[in-house]
Design a protein around this motif. Sequence first.
Motif, mmCIF file in Angstrom:
data_model
loop_
_atom_site.group_PDB
_atom_site.id
_atom_site.type_symbol
_atom_site.label_atom_id
_atom_site.label_comp_id
_atom_site.label_asym_id
_atom_site.label_seq_id
_atom_site.Cartn_x
_atom_site.Cartn_y
_atom_site.Cartn_z
ATOM 1 N N LEU A 24 0.828 -1.208 0.000
ATOM 2 C CA LEU A 24 0.000 0.000 0.000
ATOM 3 C C LEU A 24 0.862 1.257 0.000
ATOM 4 C CD1 LEU A 24 -2.819 -1.100 2.484
ATOM 5 C CD2 LEU A 24 -2.863 -1.102 -0.014
ATOM 6 N N ASN A 25 1.996 1.220 0.711
ATOM 7 C CA ASN A 25 2.920 2.366 0.697
ATOM 8 C C ASN A 25 3.462 2.617 -0.703
ATOM 9 O OD1 ASN A 25 2.628 2.959 3.381
ATOM 10 N ND2 ASN A 25 4.571 2.067 4.029
ATOM 11 N N THR A 85 -1.503 -4.668 9.852
ATOM 12 C CA THR A 85 -0.338 -3.962 10.392
ATOM 13 C C THR A 85 -0.106 -2.641 9.666
ATOM 14 O OG1 THR A 85 1.174 -5.113 8.888
ATOM 15 C CG2 THR A 85 0.767 -6.141 11.033
ATOM 16 N N GLU A 86 -0.839 -2.418 8.570
ATOM 17 C CA GLU A 86 -0.656 -1.197 7.791
ATOM 18 C C GLU A 86 -1.349 -0.016 8.460
ATOM 19 O OE1 GLU A 86 -4.647 -2.667 6.679
ATOM 20 O OE2 GLU A 86 -2.691 -3.604 7.028
ATOM 21 N N ALA A 124 -5.165 4.379 2.035
ATOM 22 C CA ALA A 124 -4.852 2.956 2.163
ATOM 23 C C ALA A 124 -6.116 2.115 2.088
ATOM 24 C CB ALA A 124 -4.119 2.698 3.474
ATOM 25 N N LEU A 125 -7.173 2.562 2.750
ATOM 26 C CA LEU A 125 -8.441 1.819 2.720
ATOM 27 C C LEU A 125 -9.023 1.791 1.309
ATOM 28 C CD1 LEU A 125 -10.108 3.056 6.031
ATOM 29 C CD2 LEU A 125 -9.161 0.788 5.577
ATOM 30 N N TYR A 145 -9.472 -1.630 -0.843
ATOM 31 C CA TYR A 145 -10.773 -1.975 -1.422
ATOM 32 C C TYR A 145 -10.657 -2.131 -2.942
ATOM 33 C CZ TYR A 145 -15.460 -1.514 -3.306
ATOM 34 O OH TYR A 145 -16.613 -1.731 -4.013
ATOM 35 N N GLY A 146 -9.925 -1.226 -3.581
ATOM 36 C CA GLY A 146 -9.755 -1.301 -5.030
ATOM 37 C C GLY A 146 -9.095 -2.595 -5.461
ATOM 38 N N LEU A 147 -8.065 -3.011 -4.740
ATOM 39 C CA LEU A 147 -7.367 -4.257 -5.062
ATOM 40 C C LEU A 147 -8.302 -5.452 -4.903
ATOM 41 C CD1 LEU A 147 -3.908 -3.707 -3.323
ATOM 42 C CD2 LEU A 147 -4.333 -3.857 -5.778
ATOM 43 N N ILE A 148 -8.964 -5.514 -3.754
ATOM 44 C CA ILE A 148 -9.829 -6.662 -3.463
ATOM 45 C C ILE A 148 -10.990 -6.723 -4.452
ATOM 46 C CG2 ILE A 148 -11.464 -7.596 -1.774
ATOM 47 C CD1 ILE A 148 -9.545 -6.565 0.411
ATOM 48 N N ASN A 149 -11.660 -5.605 -4.654
ATOM 49 C CA ASN A 149 -12.852 -5.599 -5.495
ATOM 50 C C ASN A 149 -12.523 -5.830 -6.966
ATOM 51 O OD1 ASN A 149 -15.790 -5.149 -5.598
ATOM 52 N ND2 ASN A 149 -15.242 -3.405 -6.873
#
Length: 324
Positions: free
Chosen positions: A218-219, A250-251, A257-258, A262-266
Amino acid sequence: MLNRADIFALALEQKRQKVQLRERRFEEIKNAAYRQNPRLSEIDREIAQKGASVVTTALSGDTAALAALQATLTALQEERQSLLAQAGVAQEPFDCALCHDTGYVQGKICDCIKNEARRLTAQQMSAEMPLNECRFENFNLNYYADKPDENGVSPRKRMTAIFKLCKEFALNFQPNNGKNLLFMGNAGLGKTHLTLAIVSAVIDKGYEVIYGSAQNLLNLVEREQFSAEKGDSFETMTRCDLLVIDDLGTEFTSPFALTTLYGLINTRLLANRSTILNTNLSMAEIEARYTPRISSRLIGNYTAKKFFGKDIRQLKAMEKINRD
Protein backbone atom coordinates in the motif's frame (compact mmCIF):
# COMPACT_ATOMS: atom_id res chain seq x y z
CA MET A 1 12.91 0.03 -7.07
CA LEU A 2 13.07 1.07 -10.73
CA ASN A 3 10.60 3.70 -11.86
CA ARG A 4 8.12 3.24 -14.69
CA ALA A 5 10.40 4.68 -17.40
CA ASP A 6 13.30 2.48 -16.31
CA ILE A 7 11.08 -0.61 -16.25
CA PHE A 8 9.93 -0.02 -19.84
CA ALA A 9 13.50 0.72 -20.95
CA LEU A 10 14.64 -2.55 -19.39
CA ALA A 11 11.80 -4.48 -21.06
CA LEU A 12 12.70 -3.01 -24.46
CA GLU A 13 16.39 -3.75 -23.94
CA GLN A 14 15.63 -7.36 -23.02
CA LYS A 15 13.52 -7.67 -26.17
CA ARG A 16 16.39 -6.24 -28.27
CA GLN A 17 18.87 -8.67 -26.74
CA LYS A 18 16.58 -11.63 -27.44
CA VAL A 19 16.25 -10.56 -31.08
CA GLN A 20 20.03 -10.22 -31.42
CA LEU A 21 20.56 -13.66 -29.85
CA ARG A 22 18.03 -15.22 -32.23
CA GLU A 23 19.69 -13.58 -35.25
CA ARG A 24 23.14 -14.75 -34.12
CA ARG A 25 21.88 -18.31 -33.72
CA PHE A 26 20.34 -18.19 -37.19
CA GLU A 27 23.55 -16.87 -38.78
CA GLU A 28 25.68 -19.48 -37.00
CA ILE A 29 23.48 -22.33 -38.23
CA LYS A 30 23.31 -20.84 -41.72
CA ASN A 31 27.10 -20.37 -41.95
CA ALA A 32 27.66 -23.95 -40.80
CA ALA A 33 25.31 -25.17 -43.55
CA TYR A 34 27.23 -23.16 -46.17
CA ARG A 35 30.53 -24.63 -44.98
CA GLN A 36 29.17 -28.15 -45.18
CA ASN A 37 27.45 -27.76 -48.58
CA PRO A 38 29.37 -25.76 -51.27
CA ARG A 39 26.33 -25.95 -53.53
CA LEU A 40 24.68 -23.21 -51.44
CA SER A 41 27.42 -20.71 -52.35
CA GLU A 42 27.17 -21.75 -55.99
CA ILE A 43 23.41 -21.07 -55.93
CA ASP A 44 24.00 -17.61 -54.46
CA ARG A 45 26.45 -16.78 -57.25
CA GLU A 46 24.05 -18.05 -59.91
CA ILE A 47 21.19 -16.03 -58.42
CA ALA A 48 23.37 -12.91 -58.42
CA GLN A 49 24.35 -13.48 -62.06
CA LYS A 50 20.82 -14.23 -63.23
CA GLY A 51 19.45 -11.33 -61.19
CA ALA A 52 21.81 -8.91 -62.94
CA SER A 53 20.43 -10.06 -66.29
CA VAL A 54 16.78 -9.47 -65.39
CA VAL A 55 16.81 -5.72 -66.05
CA THR A 56 18.56 -5.90 -69.44
CA THR A 57 16.36 -8.81 -70.54
CA ALA A 58 13.23 -6.91 -69.51
CA LEU A 59 14.38 -3.82 -71.42
CA SER A 60 15.04 -5.91 -74.53
CA GLY A 61 11.37 -6.75 -74.74
CA ASP A 62 12.09 -10.50 -75.08
CA THR A 63 9.24 -11.76 -72.89
CA ALA A 64 10.03 -15.42 -73.50
CA ALA A 65 13.64 -14.98 -72.37
CA LEU A 66 12.47 -12.97 -69.32
CA ALA A 67 10.00 -15.67 -68.32
CA ALA A 68 12.68 -18.36 -68.67
CA LEU A 69 15.09 -16.28 -66.56
CA GLN A 70 12.50 -15.74 -63.83
CA ALA A 71 11.68 -19.46 -63.80
CA THR A 72 15.38 -20.25 -63.38
CA LEU A 73 15.65 -17.77 -60.49
CA THR A 74 12.60 -19.30 -58.81
CA ALA A 75 14.05 -22.80 -59.17
CA LEU A 76 17.39 -21.69 -57.69
CA GLN A 77 15.69 -20.01 -54.75
CA GLU A 78 13.59 -23.11 -54.10
CA GLU A 79 16.68 -25.31 -54.29
CA ARG A 80 18.49 -23.07 -51.80
CA GLN A 81 15.52 -23.09 -49.44
CA SER A 82 15.31 -26.89 -49.66
CA LEU A 83 19.02 -27.35 -48.92
CA LEU A 84 18.81 -24.94 -45.96
CA ALA A 85 15.77 -26.75 -44.60
CA GLN A 86 17.59 -30.09 -44.87
CA ALA A 87 20.44 -28.56 -42.86
CA GLY A 88 18.00 -27.40 -40.17
CA VAL A 89 18.30 -23.73 -41.05
CA ALA A 90 15.06 -21.86 -40.33
CA GLN A 91 14.20 -18.51 -38.87
CA GLU A 92 12.80 -18.84 -35.37
CA PRO A 93 9.26 -17.48 -35.11
CA PHE A 94 8.69 -14.09 -33.58
CA ASP A 95 7.85 -14.06 -29.88
CA CYS A 96 5.24 -11.42 -30.68
CA ALA A 97 3.33 -11.70 -33.93
CA LEU A 98 1.89 -8.23 -33.39
CA CYS A 99 5.11 -6.17 -33.37
CA HIS A 100 7.49 -8.76 -34.88
CA ASP A 101 9.63 -8.27 -31.75
CA THR A 102 10.32 -4.60 -32.46
CA GLY A 103 8.47 -3.57 -29.31
CA TYR A 104 6.34 -1.05 -31.19
CA VAL A 105 3.11 -1.12 -33.20
CA GLN A 106 2.36 1.99 -35.25
CA GLY A 107 4.74 4.02 -33.11
CA LYS A 108 3.23 2.89 -29.81
CA ILE A 109 4.58 0.51 -27.17
CA CYS A 110 3.39 -3.02 -27.96
CA ASP A 111 1.36 -5.03 -25.44
CA CYS A 112 4.21 -7.57 -25.22
CA ILE A 113 6.44 -4.85 -23.74
CA LYS A 114 3.69 -3.73 -21.37
CA ASN A 115 3.26 -7.32 -20.20
CA GLU A 116 7.00 -7.70 -19.71
CA ALA A 117 7.11 -4.42 -17.78
CA ARG A 118 4.37 -5.72 -15.48
CA ARG A 119 6.31 -8.97 -15.00
CA LEU A 120 9.47 -7.06 -14.10
CA THR A 121 7.52 -4.87 -11.71
CA ALA A 122 6.01 -7.93 -10.05
CA GLN A 123 9.45 -9.50 -9.81
CA GLN A 124 10.81 -6.43 -8.04
CA MET A 125 7.85 -6.16 -5.70
CA SER A 126 8.24 -9.78 -4.63
CA ALA A 127 12.04 -9.85 -4.50
CA GLU A 128 12.22 -10.65 -0.78
CA MET A 129 10.16 -13.85 -0.85
CA PRO A 130 12.10 -16.60 1.04
CA LEU A 131 10.76 -19.28 -1.29
CA ASN A 132 13.52 -21.83 -0.73
CA GLU A 133 12.82 -21.84 3.00
CA CYS A 134 9.05 -22.31 2.67
CA ARG A 135 7.92 -25.34 0.75
CA PHE A 136 5.25 -27.94 1.35
CA GLU A 137 8.02 -30.53 1.79
CA ASN A 138 9.52 -28.78 4.82
CA PHE A 139 6.26 -27.88 6.59
CA ASN A 140 6.31 -29.98 9.76
CA LEU A 141 2.90 -30.83 11.20
CA ASN A 142 4.58 -32.36 14.25
CA TYR A 143 4.92 -28.88 15.73
CA TYR A 144 1.16 -28.88 16.29
CA ALA A 145 -0.19 -30.64 19.36
CA ASP A 146 -2.11 -33.86 18.80
CA LYS A 147 -4.16 -33.45 21.97
CA PRO A 148 -7.84 -32.57 21.34
CA ASP A 149 -8.98 -29.11 22.39
CA GLU A 150 -12.22 -28.20 24.16
CA ASN A 151 -14.09 -28.89 20.91
CA GLY A 152 -12.61 -32.36 20.64
CA VAL A 153 -10.32 -31.55 17.69
CA SER A 154 -6.54 -31.32 17.97
CA PRO A 155 -4.53 -28.43 16.46
CA ARG A 156 -2.66 -30.99 14.37
CA LYS A 157 -5.89 -32.30 12.85
CA ARG A 158 -7.06 -28.78 12.07
CA MET A 159 -3.72 -27.85 10.56
CA THR A 160 -3.56 -31.08 8.56
CA ALA A 161 -6.84 -30.06 6.91
CA ILE A 162 -5.47 -26.57 6.16
CA PHE A 163 -2.25 -28.09 4.81
CA LYS A 164 -4.32 -30.28 2.46
CA LEU A 165 -6.39 -27.26 1.38
CA CYS A 166 -3.22 -25.32 0.51
CA LYS A 167 -1.75 -28.18 -1.52
CA GLU A 168 -5.01 -28.58 -3.45
CA PHE A 169 -5.17 -24.82 -4.06
CA ALA A 170 -1.65 -24.89 -5.53
CA LEU A 171 -2.18 -28.11 -7.49
CA ASN A 172 -5.41 -26.93 -9.10
CA PHE A 173 -4.43 -23.28 -9.52
CA GLN A 174 -5.51 -21.66 -12.77
CA PRO A 175 -5.68 -17.95 -13.63
CA ASN A 176 -9.12 -16.44 -13.23
CA ASN A 177 -10.47 -19.34 -11.20
CA GLY A 178 -11.78 -16.89 -8.60
CA LYS A 179 -10.59 -18.85 -5.54
CA ASN A 180 -9.42 -16.76 -2.59
CA LEU A 181 -7.99 -17.61 0.82
CA LEU A 182 -8.05 -15.70 4.11
CA PHE A 183 -5.66 -17.07 6.73
CA MET A 184 -6.17 -15.85 10.30
CA GLY A 185 -4.38 -16.59 13.56
CA ASN A 186 -1.61 -15.48 15.87
CA ALA A 187 1.96 -14.94 14.70
CA GLY A 188 4.23 -17.94 14.24
CA LEU A 189 1.54 -20.50 13.37
CA GLY A 190 2.62 -21.15 9.76
CA LYS A 191 0.45 -18.75 7.75
CA THR A 192 3.39 -17.26 5.86
CA HIS A 193 5.09 -20.63 5.40
CA LEU A 194 2.06 -22.26 3.78
CA THR A 195 1.31 -19.16 1.73
CA LEU A 196 4.83 -19.11 0.33
CA ALA A 197 4.60 -22.85 -0.34
CA ILE A 198 1.56 -22.08 -2.51
CA VAL A 199 3.46 -19.24 -4.17
CA SER A 200 6.41 -21.53 -4.96
CA ALA A 201 4.15 -24.09 -6.59
CA VAL A 202 2.24 -21.46 -8.58
CA ILE A 203 5.47 -19.84 -9.82
CA ASP A 204 6.80 -23.28 -10.77
CA LYS A 205 3.72 -23.64 -13.00
CA GLY A 206 4.73 -20.45 -14.83
CA TYR A 207 2.24 -17.99 -13.35
CA GLU A 208 2.87 -14.43 -12.21
CA VAL A 209 2.72 -13.84 -8.45
CA ILE A 210 3.07 -10.72 -6.35
CA TYR A 211 3.78 -11.14 -2.65
CA GLY A 212 4.31 -8.47 -0.02
CA SER A 213 3.18 -7.11 3.31
CA ALA A 214 0.09 -4.91 3.35
CA GLN A 215 2.22 -2.02 4.61
CA ASN A 216 4.81 -2.26 1.83
CA LEU A 217 2.36 -2.80 -1.02
CA LEU A 218 0.00 0.00 0.00
CA ASN A 219 2.92 2.37 0.70
CA LEU A 220 4.29 1.68 -2.78
CA VAL A 221 0.99 2.63 -4.43
CA GLU A 222 0.79 5.78 -2.29
CA ARG A 223 4.34 6.85 -3.20
CA GLU A 224 3.60 6.42 -6.88
CA GLN A 225 0.40 8.41 -6.51
CA PHE A 226 1.76 11.39 -4.60
CA SER A 227 5.43 11.66 -5.59
CA ALA A 228 7.64 11.70 -8.66
CA GLU A 229 8.11 7.93 -8.29
CA LYS A 230 5.71 7.02 -11.08
CA GLY A 231 4.84 3.39 -11.70
CA ASP A 232 2.15 0.83 -12.47
CA SER A 233 2.19 -1.06 -9.19
CA PHE A 234 -1.56 -0.86 -8.58
CA GLU A 235 -2.36 -2.10 -12.10
CA THR A 236 0.28 -4.80 -11.78
CA MET A 237 -1.23 -5.99 -8.50
CA THR A 238 -4.74 -6.09 -9.95
CA ARG A 239 -3.66 -7.99 -13.08
CA CYS A 240 -1.19 -10.59 -11.73
CA ASP A 241 -2.32 -14.22 -11.61
CA LEU A 242 -2.02 -14.45 -7.82
CA LEU A 243 -1.74 -11.61 -5.30
CA VAL A 244 -0.62 -12.35 -1.74
CA ILE A 245 -1.01 -9.66 0.92
CA ASP A 246 0.77 -10.64 4.13
CA ASP A 247 0.32 -9.11 7.58
CA LEU A 248 -3.02 -7.49 6.81
CA GLY A 249 -3.86 -5.26 9.75
CA THR A 250 -0.34 -3.96 10.39
CA GLU A 251 -0.66 -1.20 7.79
CA PHE A 252 -1.51 2.40 8.62
CA THR A 253 -5.22 2.71 7.83
CA SER A 254 -5.38 6.08 6.14
CA PRO A 255 -8.31 6.89 3.83
CA PHE A 256 -5.99 6.35 0.86
CA ALA A 257 -4.85 2.96 2.16
CA LEU A 258 -8.44 1.82 2.72
CA THR A 259 -9.46 2.99 -0.75
CA THR A 260 -6.48 1.22 -2.32
CA LEU A 261 -7.12 -2.00 -0.41
CA TYR A 262 -10.77 -1.98 -1.42
CA GLY A 263 -9.76 -1.30 -5.03
CA LEU A 264 -7.37 -4.26 -5.06
CA ILE A 265 -9.83 -6.66 -3.46
CA ASN A 266 -12.85 -5.60 -5.49
CA THR A 267 -11.08 -5.35 -8.87
CA ARG A 268 -9.60 -8.81 -8.47
CA LEU A 269 -12.94 -10.26 -7.40
CA LEU A 270 -14.65 -8.80 -10.47
CA ALA A 271 -11.92 -10.29 -12.69
CA ASN A 272 -12.01 -13.69 -10.89
CA ARG A 273 -8.31 -13.37 -10.02
CA SER A 274 -7.14 -15.21 -6.93
CA THR A 275 -5.92 -13.44 -3.80
CA ILE A 276 -4.51 -14.73 -0.51
CA LEU A 277 -4.66 -12.58 2.63
CA ASN A 278 -2.79 -13.32 5.87
CA THR A 279 -3.71 -11.57 9.09
CA ASN A 280 -3.34 -11.82 12.85
CA LEU A 281 -6.80 -10.27 13.18
CA SER A 282 -9.95 -12.18 14.01
CA MET A 283 -13.02 -11.82 11.79
CA ALA A 284 -14.58 -9.50 14.39
CA GLU A 285 -11.44 -7.35 14.39
CA ILE A 286 -11.47 -7.24 10.57
CA GLU A 287 -15.05 -5.98 10.64
CA ALA A 288 -14.14 -3.33 13.22
CA ARG A 289 -10.96 -2.16 11.46
CA TYR A 290 -12.10 -2.02 7.83
CA THR A 291 -15.04 -0.56 5.98
CA PRO A 292 -18.14 -2.72 5.47
CA ARG A 293 -17.33 -2.77 1.74
CA ILE A 294 -14.03 -4.49 2.49
CA SER A 295 -15.10 -6.82 5.31
CA SER A 296 -18.23 -7.98 3.49
CA ARG A 297 -16.19 -9.00 0.46
CA LEU A 298 -13.69 -10.90 2.60
CA ILE A 299 -16.47 -12.70 4.45
CA GLY A 300 -18.51 -13.47 1.35
CA ASN A 301 -15.81 -14.28 -1.23
CA TYR A 302 -12.85 -15.78 0.67
CA THR A 303 -12.36 -19.23 2.16
CA ALA A 304 -11.40 -18.26 5.72
CA LYS A 305 -9.24 -20.57 7.85
CA LYS A 306 -8.02 -20.00 11.39
CA PHE A 307 -4.58 -21.36 12.29
CA PHE A 308 -4.13 -23.09 15.65
CA GLY A 309 -1.25 -24.15 17.87
CA LYS A 310 1.77 -22.65 19.58
CA ASP A 311 4.29 -20.22 18.11
CA ILE A 312 6.49 -22.44 15.91
CA ARG A 313 9.30 -19.89 15.93
CA GLN A 314 9.45 -20.13 19.72
CA LEU A 315 9.32 -23.92 19.59
CA LYS A 316 12.20 -24.01 17.11
CA ALA A 317 14.18 -21.54 19.24
CA MET A 318 13.71 -23.77 22.29
CA GLU A 319 14.83 -26.80 20.28
CA LYS A 320 18.01 -24.96 19.31
CA ILE A 321 18.68 -23.92 22.92
CA ASN A 322 18.22 -27.49 24.09
CA ARG A 323 20.56 -28.81 21.37
CA ASP A 324 23.24 -26.27 22.20
